[in-house]
Enzyme design. Structure first.
Site, PDB file in Angstrom:
ATOM      1  CG  ASN A 157    -133.858-114.303  12.223  1.00  0.00           C
ATOM      2  OD1 ASN A 157    -134.347-113.513  11.925  1.00  0.00           O
ATOM      3  ND2 ASN A 157    -134.184-115.228  13.131  1.00  0.00           N
ATOM      4  CG  ASP A 177    -135.966-123.414  12.117  1.00  0.00           C
ATOM      5  OD1 ASP A 177    -137.143-123.312  12.652  1.00  0.00           O
ATOM      6  OD2 ASP A 177    -135.706-123.206  10.956  1.00  0.00           O
ATOM      7  CE  LYS A 235    -114.119-113.110  22.340  1.00  0.00           C
ATOM      8  NZ  LYS A 235    -113.061-111.979  22.377  1.00  0.00           N
ATOM      9  CE  LYS A 278    -142.967-123.316   6.641  1.00  0.00           C
ATOM     10  NZ  LYS A 278    -141.952-122.596   6.636  1.00  0.00           N
ATOM     11  N   PRO A 287    -138.227-125.515  20.221  1.00  0.00           N
ATOM     12  CG  PRO A 287    -139.155-124.525  22.198  1.00  0.00           C
ATOM     13  CD  PRO A 287    -137.671-124.825  21.490  1.00  0.00           C
ATOM     14  CG  ASP A 288    -143.178-125.073  15.292  1.00  0.00           C
ATOM     15  OD1 ASP A 288    -144.004-123.961  15.596  1.00  0.00           O
ATOM     16  OD2 ASP A 288    -143.039-125.220  14.060  1.00  0.00           O
ATOM     17  CG  PHE A 341    -146.379-113.963   9.420  1.00  0.00           C
ATOM     18  CD1 PHE A 341    -147.330-113.770  10.250  1.00  0.00           C
ATOM     19  CD2 PHE A 341    -146.264-113.108   8.445  1.00  0.00           C
ATOM     20  CE1 PHE A 341    -148.256-112.847  10.205  1.00  0.00           C
ATOM     21  CE2 PHE A 341    -146.961-111.860   8.242  1.00  0.00           C
ATOM     22  CZ  PHE A 341    -147.942-111.995   9.324  1.00  0.00           C
ATOM     23  CE  LYS A 383    -144.273-124.263  11.182  1.00  0.00           C
ATOM     24  NZ  LYS A 383    -143.416-123.505  11.993  1.00  0.00           N
TER      25      LYS A 383
HETATM   26  O1  C5P Z   1    -141.430-123.562   9.837  1.00  0.00           O
HETATM   27  P1  C5P Z   1    -141.039-121.947   9.913  1.00  0.00           P
HETATM   28  O2  C5P Z   1    -140.210-121.206  10.656  1.00  0.00           O
HETATM   29  O3  C5P Z   1    -140.795-121.430   8.469  1.00  0.00           O
HETATM   30  O4  C5P Z   1    -142.478-121.530  10.366  1.00  0.00           O
HETATM   31  C1  C5P Z   1    -142.731-120.090  10.588  1.00  0.00           C
HETATM   32  C2  C5P Z   1    -144.063-119.707  11.463  1.00  0.00           C
HETATM   33  O5  C5P Z   1    -143.742-120.712  12.559  1.00  0.00           O
HETATM   34  C3  C5P Z   1    -143.940-118.307  11.963  1.00  0.00           C
HETATM   35  O6  C5P Z   1    -145.256-118.167  12.202  1.00  0.00           O
HETATM   36  C4  C5P Z   1    -142.992-118.684  13.179  1.00  0.00           C
HETATM   37  O7  C5P Z   1    -143.306-117.482  14.037  1.00  0.00           O
HETATM   38  C5  C5P Z   1    -143.474-119.912  13.515  1.00  0.00           C
HETATM   39  N1  C5P Z   1    -142.576-120.445  14.443  1.00  0.00           N
HETATM   40  C6  C5P Z   1    -142.577-120.759  15.632  1.00  0.00           C
HETATM   41  N2  C5P Z   1    -141.623-121.658  16.377  1.00  0.00           N
HETATM   42  C7  C5P Z   1    -140.476-122.002  15.840  1.00  0.00           C
HETATM   43  C8  C5P Z   1    -140.348-121.807  14.304  1.00  0.00           C
HETATM   44  C9  C5P Z   1    -141.436-120.983  13.720  1.00  0.00           C
HETATM   45  O8  C5P Z   1    -143.496-120.220  16.358  1.00  0.00           O
HETATM   46  N3  C5P Z   1    -139.529-122.673  16.385  1.00  0.00           N
END
Ligand code: C5P
Length: 404
Positions: free
Chosen positions: A212, A281, A291, A341, A309-310, A327, A345
């Site tokens: 991104n 995500d 390739k 959010k 993973p988040d 953020f 979280k």
């Molecule tokens: O859900 P979103 O991506 O909008 O959330 C943003 C926040 O979550 C940011 O602080 C980002 O660094 C964190 N994040 C994360 N792991 C992910 C997705 C987002 O730590 N897989």
């Protein structure tokens, strides 16, 4: 570096004899750009290496070189100049000048105003490696440190004389960073701060991938501000083209999974976690070993995605989590999505960007979401905003985390 980071600060910049004098032209430019006023004072030897005319042009003030300068009404330049200063910086500081400082000698304007000062003194040594290693120099450096003088550097590497070793003056950018840090209140002293920054890169095959437009600027600015506020900082960075802020430890990763693993290895040892990275995500469930080729029938490739993973949520779920800050970049309805959010979280503070266009820009406008409500901060450049955010975070971190 932010435009007005040193606004209101007045520095006496003392140059002594050394070829590194030419680099002080650049340091002067950095200090002026950051809003400081700079009064240059040069020893006789320094004027052999760079002219007072150059230093006057860059600092915008006449340069002082003599203690008998008739421009000072009471002819006490050594008192007047040091009383106006927030700090005196000697760069380059020669072997001879450090020896003089260690003995409190006062036989020219610069050494006299150092002895007469009532403000902090920072010295930036620059000399040949043998001169630096000389036991007398080492004794003198130890003595000036014991007298409360800050010694910055020296660096190691190739020297103007052709030799290689310790004694090189720090580069102007590093001296600038040390000066900016010197003036920053140490509101995070004793704290350990872990951050993520930049995008992640999720490979599709050995040459292609999904990423991104995050530049990493906000996360790097926060890492720098936290370090200058006295914290120990570890920055886990996705692929970005940015220099590591001075004094910050950095670990580079590519994928969300690598970022997750690096964060989870470290998080238990940190008081504060700030997730600034724009983490992908999804990733493909199977990265092609070779390739991916176009086929004769021009069939389009297809991919199966799995969720990454988040990282932020995983840290927040730890039994004794650090103080977690998230953020969020939203393209609309920030007020609703920001608070939603934060709750989802499970973090005490979430910083929402007021527009997706912040990616790659030098400035930003944010809203702080927390249980007690939302607070909008004025638009500012990312360095200035980082300092404000670090101050806001420092106010909120519970004292108990100090005993981790
Ligand atoms: O859900 P979103 O991506 O909008 O959330 C943003 C926040 O979550 C940011 O602080 C980002 O660094 C964190 N994040 C994360 N792991 C992910 C997705 C987002 O730590 N897989």
């Amino acid at each position: 570096m932010a435009t007005a980071e040193l606004a209101g600060k007045h520095l006496v910049l003392g140059l002594t004899g050394g070829v590194a004098c030419y680099k002080i032209a650049e340091l002067t430019r950095l200090l002026i750009k950051a809003g400081a006023t700079v009064q240059v004072v040069m020893t006789d030897a320094a004027t052999q290496f760079i002219t007072p005319v150059t230093m006057q042009a860059l600092s915008g003030r006449p340069v002082y070189t003599s203690q008998w300068d008739a421009r000072v009404p009471n002819n006490m330049a050594h008192i007047d100049l040091s009383r106006e200063a927030d700090a005196i910086v000697i760069a380059p500081a020669s072997t001879d000048f450090i020896a003089k400082l260690s003995h409190g000698m006062a036989d020219d304007l610069l050494s006299t105003l150092c002895v007469a000062r009532d403000c902090p003194l920072l010295v930036v040594p620059a000399m040949n490696r043998q001169m630096w290693q000389n036991p007398a120099t080492q004794r003198n450096v130890a003595q000036v440190r014991a007298d409360g003088i800050d010694v910055l550097g020296p660096d190691s590497g190739p020297q103007a004389c052709g030799e290689t070793g310790d004694g090189r003056m720090l580069e102007p950018e590093a001296i600038y960073e040390a000066i900016a840090s010197f003036f920053t209140p140490k509101i995070l002293s004793g704290r350990r701060v872990l951050l993520t920054a930049g995008p992640t890169f999720e490979p599709l095959d050995p040459v292609r991938g999904i990423t991104n437009r995050s530049s990493g600027k906000m996360g790097f600015a926060l890492a720098r501000a936290a370090q200058q506020a006295g914290a120990d900082v570890l920055l886990i960075a996705g692929p970005v083209a940015l220099d590591t802020p001075w004094g910050v430890y950095r670990e580079d990763v590519q994928t969300a999974q690598q970022m997750h693993d690096a964060v989870m290895r470290a998080a238990a040892d940190y008081d504060i976690f700030i997730g600034v990275a724009a983490v992908a995500d999804w990733r493909v469930d199977h990265v092609a070993e070779h390739k991916i080729k176009k086929t004769a029938d021009r069939a389009l490739p297809s991919f199966n995605f799995v969720e990454n993973p988040d990282i932020l949520a995983s840290v927040a779920k730890m039994p004794f989590p650090p103080y977690c800050v998230g953020f969020a970049a939203e393209s609309g309805d920030l007020d609703v999505h920001g608070e939603e959010k934060r709750v989802r979280k499970n973090v005490p503070l979430l910083i929402g960007n007021l527009g997706p266009l912040t990616f790659g820009q030098d400035d930003n406008e944010v809203v702080l979401f927390e249980a007690s409500g939302a607070t909008k901060l004025p638009r500012a450049d990312k360095q200035a905003l980082a300092r404000t955010l670090i101050a806001e975070i420092a106010k909120r971190v519970p004292n108990t985390s100090l005993i981790k």
